[in-house]
Design a protein around this motif. Structure first.
Motif, mmCIF file in Angstrom:
data_model
loop_
_atom_site.group_PDB
_atom_site.id
_atom_site.type_symbol
_atom_site.label_atom_id
_atom_site.label_comp_id
_atom_site.label_asym_id
_atom_site.label_seq_id
_atom_site.Cartn_x
_atom_site.Cartn_y
_atom_site.Cartn_z
ATOM 1 N N LEU A 91 25.708 13.136 -60.435
ATOM 2 C CA LEU A 91 25.008 14.178 -59.679
ATOM 3 C C LEU A 91 24.348 15.178 -60.631
ATOM 4 O O LEU A 91 23.187 15.567 -60.441
ATOM 5 N N LEU A 121 27.440 11.002 -52.304
ATOM 6 C CA LEU A 121 26.853 9.819 -52.930
ATOM 7 C C LEU A 121 25.639 9.398 -52.114
ATOM 8 O O LEU A 121 25.637 9.562 -50.889
ATOM 9 N N PRO A 122 24.609 8.859 -52.759
ATOM 10 C CA PRO A 122 23.438 8.421 -51.992
ATOM 11 C C PRO A 122 23.828 7.309 -51.025
ATOM 12 O O PRO A 122 24.489 6.339 -51.399
ATOM 13 N N LEU A 123 23.413 7.448 -49.778
ATOM 14 C CA LEU A 123 23.872 6.520 -48.740
ATOM 15 C C LEU A 123 23.181 5.172 -48.781
ATOM 16 O O LEU A 123 23.787 4.150 -48.446
ATOM 17 N N GLU A 124 21.919 5.132 -49.172
ATOM 18 C CA GLU A 124 21.203 3.860 -49.093
ATOM 19 C C GLU A 124 21.798 2.780 -50.001
ATOM 20 O O GLU A 124 21.982 1.644 -49.557
ATOM 21 N N GLU A 173 22.343 22.227 -53.363
ATOM 22 C CA GLU A 173 23.705 21.845 -53.005
ATOM 23 C C GLU A 173 24.725 22.725 -53.717
ATOM 24 O O GLU A 173 24.514 23.132 -54.863
ATOM 25 N N ASP A 202 30.982 6.157 -49.492
ATOM 26 C CA ASP A 202 29.813 6.942 -49.072
ATOM 27 C C ASP A 202 29.926 8.397 -49.518
ATOM 28 O O ASP A 202 29.013 9.192 -49.328
ATOM 29 N N ALA A 261 21.458 7.932 -59.537
ATOM 30 C CA ALA A 261 22.055 7.334 -58.345
ATOM 31 C C ALA A 261 23.382 6.676 -58.715
ATOM 32 O O ALA A 261 23.517 6.071 -59.780
#
Length: 245
Positions: free
Chosen positions: A195, A134-137, A126, A95, A200
């Motif tokens: 990033l 990292l993208p959580l979904e 950021e 994550d 993603a």
């Protein structure tokens, strides 16, 4: 057609995925060993990056520039920290990623890059020093897919190092710096490049060993890389699990 790029540092970590996906050699992306397939309505590229952060960053830059993927997936094996909830043969899902040994050694001990005050990345609101988000979904969907398919898996931060932690003492030192469930040598570099390019990124690894006093008789590389490739192939065949419905 969505484009997914899967990377790992060695051919061994891709040896089951390539034939499972019926992927064929593909040229034209620099020096990278690369394979291409169409799977579940997606264009899939599989790339061997070489070991370590420099190789990983070079490969990720080439792949993002030449292929403009919708999703970059980093895989391979890794070492699990004791008590983190995963063991040898299990799946770890990231994550977040951390550059765990970039920093400053001071008279009072190790300090992170925030001590210098120059971020590794700054943009989109950021400032990134050691911890790369990292993208959580995608990570949560991957974890849910693992549970649904009967794979033992856990979600948590990964630590990327230049020197593998071959003693329990070193592992404990890493965890005092950053929380984590899995140690590896490439993930933070790939996450960093993703990033920068706004791509993603998902990282899933098979656990080959525990981070303890180094004893390779207790390792199981074959099981680790086999399990994570079987999981990843199952995930790649389910676009909803990768991208959401």
């Amino acid at each position: 057609m969505r484009r997914v790029v899967v990377t790992a540092s060695t051919r061994m970590e891709l040896s089951e995925l390539i034939p499972a996906a019926s992927a064929l050699p593909f040229s034209g992306v620099g020096h990278l060993p690369l394979w291409r397939a169409e799977l579940a309505g997606q264009e899939l590229f599989i790339a061997q990056t070489g070991m370590g952060k420099a190789n990983a960053a070079c490969a990720a830059t080439l792949l993002c520039e030449r292929l403009t993927p919708d999703l970059l997936v980093n895989t391979g094996c890794g070492g699990a920290f004791p008590g983190c909830g995963v063991g040898v043969g299990d799946i770890a899902v990231a994550d977040a990623e951390c550059f765990a040994d970039e920093g400053v050694l001071t008279p009072d001990g190790w300090r992170g890059l925030d001590l210098i005050g120059i971020p590794l990345y700054e943009g989109r609101g950021e400032r990134v020093f050691n911890r790369v988000p990292l993208p959580l979904e995608p990570a949560r969907r991957a974890l849910a897919h693992a549970a649904a398919e009967g794979f033992a898996a856990a979600l948590g931060p990964f630590l990327t190092v230049s020197t593998c932690s071959g003693t329990s003492r070193r592992g404990e030192e890493m965890l005092r710096r950053f929380p984590g469930i899995c140690e590896n040598m490439e993930g933070a570099a790939l996450a960093h490049v993703a990033l920068i390019y706004g791509v993603a990124c998902l990282e899933v690894r098979g656990i080959s060993n525990m981070v303890e006093d180094r004893d390779m008789s207790r390792w199981d590389l074959k099981r680790a890389v086999g399990e994570v490739q079987r999981f990843l192939f199952s995930l790649l065949k389910c676009p909803d699990a990768l991208f959401g419905s």
